[in-house]
Each structure stands twice: as structure tokens, then as C-alpha cells.
Design a protein around this motif. Sequence first.
Motif, PDB file in Angstrom:
ATOM      1  N   PRO A   5       0.388  -1.267  10.295  1.00 58.17           N
ATOM      2  CA  PRO A   5      -0.015  -1.810   8.995  1.00 58.17           C
ATOM      3  C   PRO A   5       0.338  -0.873   7.838  1.00 58.17           C
ATOM      4  O   PRO A   5       0.250   0.353   7.970  1.00 58.17           O
ATOM      5  N   TYR A   6       0.729  -1.465   6.713  1.00 55.60           N
ATOM      6  CA  TYR A   6       1.087  -0.689   5.517  1.00 55.60           C
ATOM      7  C   TYR A   6       0.415  -1.298   4.287  1.00 55.60           C
ATOM      8  O   TYR A   6       0.387  -2.517   4.128  1.00 55.60           O
ATOM      9  N   ALA A   7      -0.078  -0.444   3.420  1.00 55.66           N
ATOM     10  CA  ALA A   7      -0.646  -0.880   2.142  1.00 55.66           C
ATOM     11  C   ALA A   7       0.393  -0.637   1.055  1.00 55.66           C
ATOM     12  O   ALA A   7       0.796   0.503   0.820  1.00 55.66           O
ATOM     13  N   ILE A   8       0.833  -1.715   0.402  1.00 59.13           N
ATOM     14  CA  ILE A   8       1.850  -1.636  -0.647  1.00 59.13           C
ATOM     15  C   ILE A   8       1.200  -2.011  -1.975  1.00 59.13           C
ATOM     16  O   ILE A   8       0.587  -3.062  -2.092  1.00 59.13           O
ATOM     17  N   ASN A   9       1.319  -1.143  -2.995  1.00 58.11           N
ATOM     18  CA  ASN A   9       0.675  -1.395  -4.295  1.00 58.11           C
ATOM     19  C   ASN A   9      -0.784  -1.805  -4.092  1.00 58.11           C
ATOM     20  O   ASN A   9      -1.244  -2.817  -4.626  1.00 58.11           O
ATOM     21  N   ARG A  57      -6.834   4.507   3.728  1.00 62.64           N
ATOM     22  CA  ARG A  57      -7.017   5.947   3.923  1.00 62.64           C
ATOM     23  C   ARG A  57      -8.011   6.224   5.048  1.00 62.64           C
ATOM     24  O   ARG A  57      -7.817   7.139   5.847  1.00 62.64           O
ATOM     25  N   GLU A  58      -9.060   5.413   5.099  1.00 67.06           N
ATOM     26  CA  GLU A  58     -10.051   5.588   6.158  1.00 67.06           C
ATOM     27  C   GLU A  58      -9.445   5.333   7.533  1.00 67.06           C
ATOM     28  O   GLU A  58      -9.759   6.024   8.515  1.00 67.06           O
ATOM     29  N   MET A  59      -8.558   4.336   7.611  1.00 68.65           N
ATOM     30  CA  MET A  59      -7.957   3.952   8.887  1.00 68.65           C
ATOM     31  C   MET A  59      -6.700   4.751   9.222  1.00 68.65           C
ATOM     32  O   MET A  59      -6.153   4.614  10.321  1.00 68.65           O
ATOM     33  N   GLY A  60      -6.200   5.529   8.250  1.00 71.93           N
ATOM     34  CA  GLY A  60      -4.970   6.274   8.479  1.00 71.93           C
ATOM     35  C   GLY A  60      -3.719   5.437   8.338  1.00 71.93           C
ATOM     36  O   GLY A  60      -2.655   5.810   8.848  1.00 71.93           O
ATOM     37  N   TRP A  61      -3.830   4.290   7.627  1.00 74.05           N
ATOM     38  CA  TRP A  61      -2.653   3.461   7.392  1.00 74.05           C
ATOM     39  C   TRP A  61      -1.784   4.103   6.321  1.00 74.05           C
ATOM     40  O   TRP A  61      -2.263   4.850   5.463  1.00 74.05           O
ATOM     41  N   ARG A  62      -0.508   3.792   6.338  1.00 71.65           N
ATOM     42  CA  ARG A  62       0.416   4.359   5.361  1.00 71.65           C
ATOM     43  C   ARG A  62       0.422   3.525   4.084  1.00 71.65           C
ATOM     44  O   ARG A  62       0.226   2.319   4.119  1.00 71.65           O
TER      45      ARG A  62
END
Length: 312
Positions: free
Chosen positions: A254-258, A268-273
Motif C-alpha cells: 500500500p502507498y499513500a499519495i498526496n 506512518r503508523e502502519m509503515g506504509w510508504r
Amino acid sequence: MAGLNSPTHDPSLAAARRGWLAARRRAATERSELAGQAAAEAAREAAPEPEFPSAGDLKAAAFFDLDNTVMQGAAIFHLCRGLYKRKFFRKRELARFAWQQAYFRMAGAEHSGHMRDARDSALSIVRGHRVSELMAIGEEIYDEYMAGRIWPGTRALAQAHLDAGQRVWLVTAAPVETATIIARRLGLTGALGTVAESVGGVYTGRLVGEPLHGPAKAVAVRALAEAEDLDLERCAAYSDSANDIPLLSLVGHPYAINPDKQLRAHAREMGWRLRDYRTGRKAARIGVPAAAGAGAVAGGAVAALAIQKRRR
């Protein structure tokens, strides 16, 4: 102080309320399931047969949210701008769409109430029109209002997945017809989107289920993965919104974009990029996740697409 037998503490009323809430949750789940299944079916019907390189990873795919992830702003607003230009509705309705878009851009996140308002407005506009007519107009609207709003960084990420021999799908609450046009123009595999009911090729003004939003996206992706024999642990998903946490949690990459504030904190809690194209800050490079032991991508390409965590 209210007594135990007062209306406030009436056990029968409390039980009735619990039952009502449970029924609402069941109904919402059923609508999400229906919307997701309909989206997956429509996506498979619309997508052409993929052509994979000899080293393609047939078990992996990437799923991209559209609004504010691939495209700046909301696709449905740009669609309505184009329909207004073609006299589908009046200035008063355009003003409402403009307000919804302004809220979306300022808040940086989706809101279920505004999504519902936009949905109802759009459905009332297309009722009685032919699907083929809206598809033809959608091609023009993409060129007029959408093509210049694609985030180059996200587009490059999608292309990297394609170059690695993986399929790439848009997953959006936008109408599936609009999403399919955008996917085709970007060279992607296809799109999962909200399915509006049509009879004899004419829109009825009703949806199949509900908008492809929140949990419904996860339902659609799971259904598509099952039909296409994908391994979700090998798949990636990209989104800007906390509403898509069910989708992001479904895949192995999983990735968080904008990201909106809530998704940023969760990621951030899950360590996702993370990656953010909206600021002048230097963003991390993120690329196609290399499938463990797959050999799907040549060694040099794997190195070039190595994933680096965002500086905090």
C-alpha cells in the motif's frame, strides 16, 4: 435525574434503535457488495485482452485511486463542467458543482455527504441520455479538462508497473464510463468505477448498488482479483484518502499519495510508504514492489525501481 422507566432509559427503545442501526449496517454492506461486484464485472467487460512481456508478472497488479491521486481534483466535477458547456444543465447546478470541488480541494479529502450530493446531481443530469452519447462526449471532455491535470509522478508510477509486466487499474467513485476513458488514454489496463443503471442503452438515473467509495472499492478489487487470478499480497494500491484504507489494507504493497491528514497518520503508523506532489518538499522515490522470488522483472529493473522510505 431521569428514572429507569423514563423514555431515555426505555430498554425496548434502546433495543429497537440497536436493531435499526444493525439493519442500516447490513443494508450498507449489501449495497457495497453489489456496487463492488458490478464494478468488477463492468471492468472486465470493458478491458481489452492484456499483452504481457515474456517476463510479465501475471499474479501482480496495481490499483490507483483517481481523484487527487492520479488527477488533480475530482473527475466528476470536470465531467460536469464539460456537460454544462454542452447545455446539459443550468448555471445554478454548475455553481453547486463548483462549490463541491472547492470544498474537495480545500479539505484535501472526500466527505461522504459531498460525495452523495455530487452523485445525485450527476445522476439527475444523465437520466434519459444514451450511454453511447455520454461516452463520446466523455472523450472530448477528457481532452478539454482532464488531460492537463494528471499528476506526472503518479503517471510514472503506473507506467513502471506496466513496464514490469503488471496490470494497472483505476479504482474510483467516478462513473465507470469516465474512468474507462481515462484509463484507456493513459494506457492502463482498465478501470473500476461507479456503475449507473441503464436499460436499452439509456440511463435510468439510478445506481447499481452505491458509488464505488470506501469499502465498496475493496469489494471490487477483491472480486476482480479472484476473477483474474491475482495474488493480492503481490499487488500494490495507491490513494490519497483515508476512505480508501480498506482498499490499501487489502494489498501487500500500500502507498499513500498526496495523503489527507488521517491517511498520513495511519500510513506512518502502519509503515506504509508516502509520496506528496502538492508541496515543494523533496519527496521519496517509490517504485514497483519486486515480487519475492518471482523473477518477473529483470535484475537491473528491480534495482532501478527499489523502494525508498520517505524522509520524516
